[in-house]
Design a protein around this motif. Structure first.
Motif, PDB file in Angstrom:
ATOM      1  N   PRO A  56       0.825  -1.215   0.000  1.00 50.34           N
ATOM      2  CA  PRO A  56       0.000   0.000   0.000  1.00 50.34           C
ATOM      3  C   PRO A  56       0.858   1.262   0.000  1.00 50.34           C
ATOM      4  O   PRO A  56       1.898   1.328   0.658  1.00 50.34           O
ATOM      5  N   VAL A  57       0.409   2.262  -0.738  1.00 52.63           N
ATOM      6  CA  VAL A  57       1.119   3.534  -0.845  1.00 52.63           C
ATOM      7  C   VAL A  57       0.145   4.663  -0.516  1.00 52.63           C
ATOM      8  O   VAL A  57      -0.957   4.717  -1.073  1.00 52.63           O
ATOM      9  N   VAL A  58       0.546   5.540   0.376  1.00 53.52           N
ATOM     10  CA  VAL A  58      -0.281   6.682   0.762  1.00 53.52           C
ATOM     11  C   VAL A  58       0.141   7.902  -0.047  1.00 53.52           C
ATOM     12  O   VAL A  58       1.324   8.236  -0.114  1.00 53.52           O
ATOM     13  N   PHE A  59      -0.841   8.572  -0.658  1.00 52.29           N
ATOM     14  CA  PHE A  59      -0.624   9.836  -1.341  1.00 52.29           C
ATOM     15  C   PHE A  59      -1.451  10.910  -0.656  1.00 52.29           C
ATOM     16  O   PHE A  59      -2.501  10.615  -0.078  1.00 52.29           O
ATOM     17  N   LEU A  60      -1.008  12.149  -0.760  1.00 51.91           N
ATOM     18  CA  LEU A  60      -1.835  13.273  -0.345  1.00 51.91           C
ATOM     19  C   LEU A  60      -2.611  13.750  -1.563  1.00 51.91           C
ATOM     20  O   LEU A  60      -2.056  13.848  -2.655  1.00 51.91           O
ATOM     21  N   ALA A  61      -3.877  14.038  -1.392  1.00 55.47           N
ATOM     22  CA  ALA A  61      -4.720  14.487  -2.498  1.00 55.47           C
ATOM     23  C   ALA A  61      -5.482  15.745  -2.076  1.00 55.47           C
ATOM     24  O   ALA A  61      -5.806  15.923  -0.893  1.00 55.47           O
ATOM     25  N   LYS A  62      -5.752  16.601  -3.039  1.00 55.42           N
ATOM     26  CA  LYS A  62      -6.483  17.828  -2.747  1.00 55.42           C
ATOM     27  C   LYS A  62      -7.816  17.502  -2.080  1.00 55.42           C
ATOM     28  O   LYS A  62      -8.563  16.641  -2.534  1.00 55.42           O
ATOM     29  N   ALA A  63      -8.123  18.231  -1.006  1.00 62.29           N
ATOM     30  CA  ALA A  63      -9.349  17.978  -0.253  1.00 62.29           C
ATOM     31  C   ALA A  63     -10.589  18.104  -1.123  1.00 62.29           C
ATOM     32  O   ALA A  63     -11.594  17.427  -0.895  1.00 62.29           O
ATOM     33  N   GLU A  64     -10.519  18.944  -2.140  1.00 61.96           N
ATOM     34  CA  GLU A  64     -11.688  19.153  -3.001  1.00 61.96           C
ATOM     35  C   GLU A  64     -12.092  17.878  -3.739  1.00 61.96           C
ATOM     36  O   GLU A  64     -13.252  17.715  -4.112  1.00 61.96           O
ATOM     37  N   TYR A  65     -11.148  16.956  -3.933  1.00 64.38           N
ATOM     38  CA  TYR A  65     -11.494  15.694  -4.596  1.00 64.38           C
ATOM     39  C   TYR A  65     -12.451  14.857  -3.745  1.00 64.38           C
ATOM     40  O   TYR A  65     -13.145  13.983  -4.251  1.00 64.38           O
ATOM     41  N   PHE A  66     -12.466  15.112  -2.444  1.00 64.68           N
ATOM     42  CA  PHE A  66     -13.325  14.358  -1.536  1.00 64.68           C
ATOM     43  C   PHE A  66     -14.651  15.075  -1.288  1.00 64.68           C
ATOM     44  O   PHE A  66     -15.482  14.587  -0.528  1.00 64.68           O
ATOM     45  N   ARG A  67     -14.836  16.240  -1.910  1.00 68.70           N
ATOM     46  CA  ARG A  67     -16.021  17.053  -1.630  1.00 68.70           C
ATOM     47  C   ARG A  67     -16.919  17.267  -2.838  1.00 68.70           C
ATOM     48  O   ARG A  67     -17.910  17.979  -2.751  1.00 68.70           O
ATOM     49  N   LYS A  68     -16.570  16.681  -3.958  1.00 71.64           N
ATOM     50  CA  LYS A  68     -17.341  16.934  -5.169  1.00 71.64           C
ATOM     51  C   LYS A  68     -18.747  16.346  -5.039  1.00 71.64           C
ATOM     52  O   LYS A  68     -18.960  15.296  -4.425  1.00 71.64           O
ATOM     53  N   ASP A  69     -19.719  17.021  -5.640  1.00 74.46           N
ATOM     54  CA  ASP A  69     -21.113  16.611  -5.551  1.00 74.46           C
ATOM     55  C   ASP A  69     -21.456  15.539  -6.584  1.00 74.46           C
ATOM     56  O   ASP A  69     -20.702  15.303  -7.536  1.00 74.46           O
ATOM     57  N   GLY A  70     -22.612  14.935  -6.412  1.00 74.82           N
ATOM     58  CA  GLY A  70     -23.124  13.987  -7.393  1.00 74.82           C
ATOM     59  C   GLY A  70     -22.516  12.605  -7.277  1.00 74.82           C
ATOM     60  O   GLY A  70     -21.634  12.345  -6.458  1.00 74.82           O
ATOM     61  N   VAL A  71     -23.009  11.714  -8.127  1.00 78.43           N
ATOM     62  CA  VAL A  71     -22.551  10.330  -8.122  1.00 78.43           C
ATOM     63  C   VAL A  71     -21.063  10.240  -8.448  1.00 78.43           C
ATOM     64  O   VAL A  71     -20.301   9.515  -7.806  1.00 78.43           O
ATOM     65  N   LYS A  72     -20.632  11.010  -9.470  1.00 75.28           N
ATOM     66  CA  LYS A  72     -19.228  10.983  -9.862  1.00 75.28           C
ATOM     67  C   LYS A  72     -18.336  11.450  -8.720  1.00 75.28           C
ATOM     68  O   LYS A  72     -17.267  10.877  -8.480  1.00 75.28           O
ATOM     69  N   GLY A  73     -18.790  12.490  -8.018  1.00 77.51           N
ATOM     70  CA  GLY A  73     -18.006  13.004  -6.903  1.00 77.51           C
ATOM     71  C   GLY A  73     -17.869  11.987  -5.788  1.00 77.51           C
ATOM     72  O   GLY A  73     -16.785  11.807  -5.227  1.00 77.51           O
ATOM     73  N   ARG A  74     -18.965  11.303  -5.473  1.00 73.43           N
ATOM     74  CA  ARG A  74     -18.914  10.280  -4.425  1.00 73.43           C
ATOM     75  C   ARG A  74     -18.045   9.099  -4.845  1.00 73.43           C
ATOM     76  O   ARG A  74     -17.317   8.527  -4.029  1.00 73.43           O
ATOM     77  N   MET A  75     -18.109   8.752  -6.127  1.00 74.94           N
ATOM     78  CA  MET A  75     -17.270   7.656  -6.623  1.00 74.94           C
ATOM     79  C   MET A  75     -15.793   8.033  -6.536  1.00 74.94           C
ATOM     80  O   MET A  75     -14.954   7.223  -6.145  1.00 74.94           O
ATOM     81  N   MET A  76     -15.474   9.268  -6.899  1.00 71.66           N
ATOM     82  CA  MET A  76     -14.079   9.721  -6.837  1.00 71.66           C
ATOM     83  C   MET A  76     -13.567   9.678  -5.408  1.00 71.66           C
ATOM     84  O   MET A  76     -12.460   9.187  -5.140  1.00 71.66           O
ATOM     85  N   ALA A  77     -14.384  10.168  -4.472  1.00 63.84           N
ATOM     86  CA  ALA A  77     -13.983  10.159  -3.064  1.00 63.84           C
ATOM     87  C   ALA A  77     -13.783   8.725  -2.573  1.00 63.84           C
ATOM     88  O   ALA A  77     -12.832   8.439  -1.832  1.00 63.84           O
ATOM     89  N   ALA A  78     -14.663   7.815  -2.997  1.00 60.43           N
ATOM     90  CA  ALA A  78     -14.554   6.424  -2.568  1.00 60.43           C
ATOM     91  C   ALA A  78     -13.289   5.773  -3.103  1.00 60.43           C
ATOM     92  O   ALA A  78     -12.606   5.029  -2.392  1.00 60.43           O
ATOM     93  N   VAL A  79     -12.961   6.057  -4.370  1.00 58.10           N
ATOM     94  CA  VAL A  79     -11.755   5.481  -4.975  1.00 58.10           C
ATOM     95  C   VAL A  79     -10.506   5.987  -4.275  1.00 58.10           C
ATOM     96  O   VAL A  79      -9.610   5.202  -3.913  1.00 58.10           O
ATOM     97  N   PHE A  80     -10.434   7.305  -4.050  1.00 59.75           N
ATOM     98  CA  PHE A  80      -9.261   7.868  -3.387  1.00 59.75           C
ATOM     99  C   PHE A  80      -9.119   7.319  -1.974  1.00 59.75           C
ATOM    100  O   PHE A  80      -8.017   7.000  -1.527  1.00 59.75           O
TER     101      PHE A  80
END
Length: 222
Positions: A56-80
């Motif tokens: 496993p590798v930990v990366f830092l990601a922009k907080a906004e990637y975890f806050r996007k709205d809609g289905v796509k936003g929730r999917m992105m947050a889940a993947v990250f």
């Protein structure tokens, strides 16, 4: 647990679809703190490295990637989240210092931490000058630095393209580097510069990119 499930499902699927060439996985220590310092060509890089790395590798990601709205936003947050990404605020000097301190704590816990020394994605395929945070982490934690080269990820998801394309990529893990802690005869800032240049040189040798003596102009977390 979620990270393990994603690796068990997504990693084989990604290998089947994209057929990545992965070289030097044995160079990544199986345990203990390690810094994976990579070139940065595409948004997809922070997905590729955790999926092909042997741990496993930990990366830092922009907080906004975890806050996007809609289905796509929730999917992105889940993947990250599943890939082990940690949200951080960006854009200020204080935020940058906080990010490095968070990275230091991650390494102190014996984890693998991924970082892009360039600070942002290369928009022209060239390798830009590394920022010295990677050396600060190496000096302050004693963690070895494994240089990583990504080749072709910019063709999977070029800047401005929303949906990934199916293109073959190569990921190369180089031999670990152990930057020496600065001696009393060398100013700390200069020692960090020397160590960072050594790391960037190792990345360039793996990637074959043209090196630039200047910094990338646009800072980004992914």
């Amino acid at each position: 647990m979620l990270h393990s499930v994603v690796r068990l499902v997504a990693a084989p699927l990604a290998r089947f679809v994209y057929r990545p060439v992965v070289e030097g996985r044995e160079n990544v220590p199986k345990c203990g703190p390690v810094i994976l310092a990579s070139n940065h060509l595409s948004f997809i890089d922070s997905v590729v490295i955790p999926l092909v790395a042997p741990r496993p590798v930990v990366f830092l990601a922009k907080a906004e990637y975890f806050r996007k709205d809609g289905v796509k936003g929730r999917m992105m947050a889940a993947v990250f989240t599943a890939l082990g990404a940690v949200p951080v605020e960006r854009g200020t000097h204080r935020a940058a210092k906080d990010s490095l301190e968070l990275a230091r704590r991650i390494l102190s816990d014996g984890k693998a931490f991924g970082i892009y020394p360039e600070g942002s994605r290369s928009r022209d395929g060239r390798l830009y000058r590394g920022r010295t945070g990677v050396a600060w982490l190496a000096f302050s934690t004693g963690a070895p630095v494994v240089p990583v080269a990504l080749v072709g990820t910019d063709r999977i998801q070029p800047i401005g393209v929303r949906l990934p394309r199916i293109k073959r990529i190569t990921v190369r893990f180089g031999e670990p580097l152990r930057p020496a802690y600065p001696s009393s005869s060398l100013p700390v800032a200069q020692a960090r510069r020397v160590a960072t240049d050594e790391i960037m040189s190792a990345i360039q040798a793996l990637s074959g990119q043209e090196s630039m003596a200047c910094y990338s102009e646009i800072a980004s977390a992914a």
